[in-house]
Enzyme design. Structure first.
Site, PDB file in Angstrom:
ATOM      1  N   TYR A 151     -82.203  39.365  10.069  1.00 14.13           N
ATOM      2  CA  TYR A 151     -80.764  39.578   9.828  1.00 14.13           C
ATOM      3  C   TYR A 151     -79.989  38.258   9.878  1.00 14.13           C
ATOM      4  O   TYR A 151     -79.145  37.979   9.015  1.00 14.13           O
ATOM      5  CB  TYR A 151     -80.232  40.555  10.879  1.00 14.13           C
ATOM      6  CG  TYR A 151     -78.738  40.731  10.891  1.00 14.13           C
ATOM      7  CD1 TYR A 151     -78.108  41.600  10.005  1.00 14.13           C
ATOM      8  CD2 TYR A 151     -77.931  40.035  11.803  1.00 14.13           C
ATOM      9  CE1 TYR A 151     -76.734  41.764  10.025  1.00 14.13           C
ATOM     10  CE2 TYR A 151     -76.555  40.201  11.828  1.00 14.13           C
ATOM     11  CZ  TYR A 151     -75.961  41.061  10.942  1.00 14.13           C
ATOM     12  OH  TYR A 151     -74.599  41.222  10.962  1.00 14.13           O
ATOM     13  N   SER A 178     -71.325  36.590   9.704  1.00 11.79           N
ATOM     14  CA  SER A 178     -71.464  36.847  11.147  1.00 11.79           C
ATOM     15  C   SER A 178     -71.590  35.536  11.895  1.00 11.79           C
ATOM     16  O   SER A 178     -72.004  34.518  11.319  1.00 11.79           O
ATOM     17  CB  SER A 178     -72.734  37.665  11.383  1.00 11.79           C
ATOM     18  OG  SER A 178     -73.032  37.753  12.764  1.00 11.79           O
TER      19      SER A 178
END
Ligand code: NAD
Ligand code: MG
Length: 308
Positions: free
Chosen positions: A213, A200
């Protein structure tokens, strides 16, 4: 699926229309919506586009055997559909609660005349991760593409709001599971095989409310860069895909605040979130043999925002 458009890719007499990327898909504001985790693509409004109508294959992965975690929805589903249309047999893993989404993917793979193997189960358990690989290898008759794509993401305003259980779930799903799955898969991967990880932009540009995360995505990016060096001499390529804001169930089932969802993707230069279908070609490219000199790379797909 948002757009039902006749695909002209196979018709040489018609030139492909220019598509304005700012106008191709829905823009914010989006309707308020919240689903219980892990969420279903089929209940999102608007429904995400995973390439169900648009993706046209050309035999680039004929005979390949792929295992995709989180293959029921989002990026994993887009890759599963594209891989089947490129001629690959595909096994998908997902949580039992995601059966409605998974069923649709299995049907779409079968429609291409390819083997479709459904393996539900929870990746937070090492024993299941090992079984998952065994079942995939058995069901597909081998394995040469592994996509570690599943992830857990829950937004929390402060580190003080993250319980040890939350933290553990995120680490187990996003960091431990790829480790366990890769160890189980490696003995089956012959030279020419590929591993792809969905990381990501959070790996390099973390949001304050995704403290746990974002760390796992940094780990995913390092996984790619380290393992590519380790497996290069064995002829196994390892690459990553780093999406920006993409319209998937992860975001409407606790991954984003309602406020963030309403304007989801609006801050990017393209002014909208991406759709999983817009990543199909990257997953195909990284798996295909013609990208044989590409390893240790992370490809960004973020609407002009962030850094891979
Ligand atoms: P998604 O919800 O469609 O996919 C995530 C999948 O993870 C789920 O479908 C589920 O099957 C799987 N999963 C989660 N916990 C699991 C568990 N314990 N056991 C088994 N499976 C589990 O969402 P997505 O956005 O397509 O996510 C795919 C990848 O994309 C993830 O790695 C995510 O970090 C990454 N990503 C997403 C975005 C975005 O904006 N959507 C941005 C950057 C990166
Ligand atoms: Mg899902």
């Amino acid at each position: 699926m948002m757009k039902k458009k006749e695909n002209k890719a196979g018709d040489k007499s018609v030139s492909a229309e220019l598509e304005d990327p700012t106008k191709k898909y829905p823009k914010p504001p989006f309707k308020k919506q919240k689903q219980p985790w892990p969420g279903l693509a089929c209940k999102m409004d608007p429904m995400p586009d995973h390439g169900e109508i648009s993706y046209v294959g050309s035999g680039r992965l004929t005979g390949r055997k792929a295992l995709i975690t989180g293959g029921d929805s989002g990026m994993g589903r887009a890759a599963a559909i594209a891989y089947a249309r490129e001629g690959a047999d595909v096994a998908i893993n997902y949580l039992p609660a995601e059966e409605p989404d998974a069923k649709q993917v299995i049907e779409l793979i079968k429609k291409e005349g390819r083997k479709a193997v459904a393996i539900p189960g929870d990746l937070r358990e090492e024993a299941f991760c090992t079984r998952l690989v065994e079942k995939a290898v058995k069901g597909l008759g081998g394995l040469d593409i592994l996509i570690n794509n599943a992830a857990h993401q829950q937004t929390r305003p402060s580190i003080l709001d993250i319980s040890a259980e939350d933290f553990d779930s995120t680490m187990k799903t996003n960091v431990y599971a790829p480790f366990w799955i890769t160890k189980a898969a490696l003995p089956h991967l012959k030279p020419g095989s590929v591993i792809i990880v969905t990381t990501s932009v959070q790996a390099t540009d973390p949001s304050p409310e995704l403290f746990d995360y974002a760390q796992t995505k940094a780990a995913n990016t390092s996984y790619v860069r380290s393992l590519a060096k380790q497996l290069g001499p064995k002829g196994i390529r390892v690459n990553g895909v780093a999406p920006g804001p993409i319209w998937t169930p992860l975001q409407v089932s606790g991954g984003a605040t309602m406020e963030k969802l309403k304007n989801f993707g609006g801050h990017t230069p393209l002014g909208r979130p991406g759709q999983p279908a817009e990543l199909c070609s990257i997953y195909v490219q990284l798996a295909a043999s013609d990208s044989s000199y590409t390893t240790g790379q992370v490809y960004g797909v973020a609407g002009g925002d962030g850094q891979p």
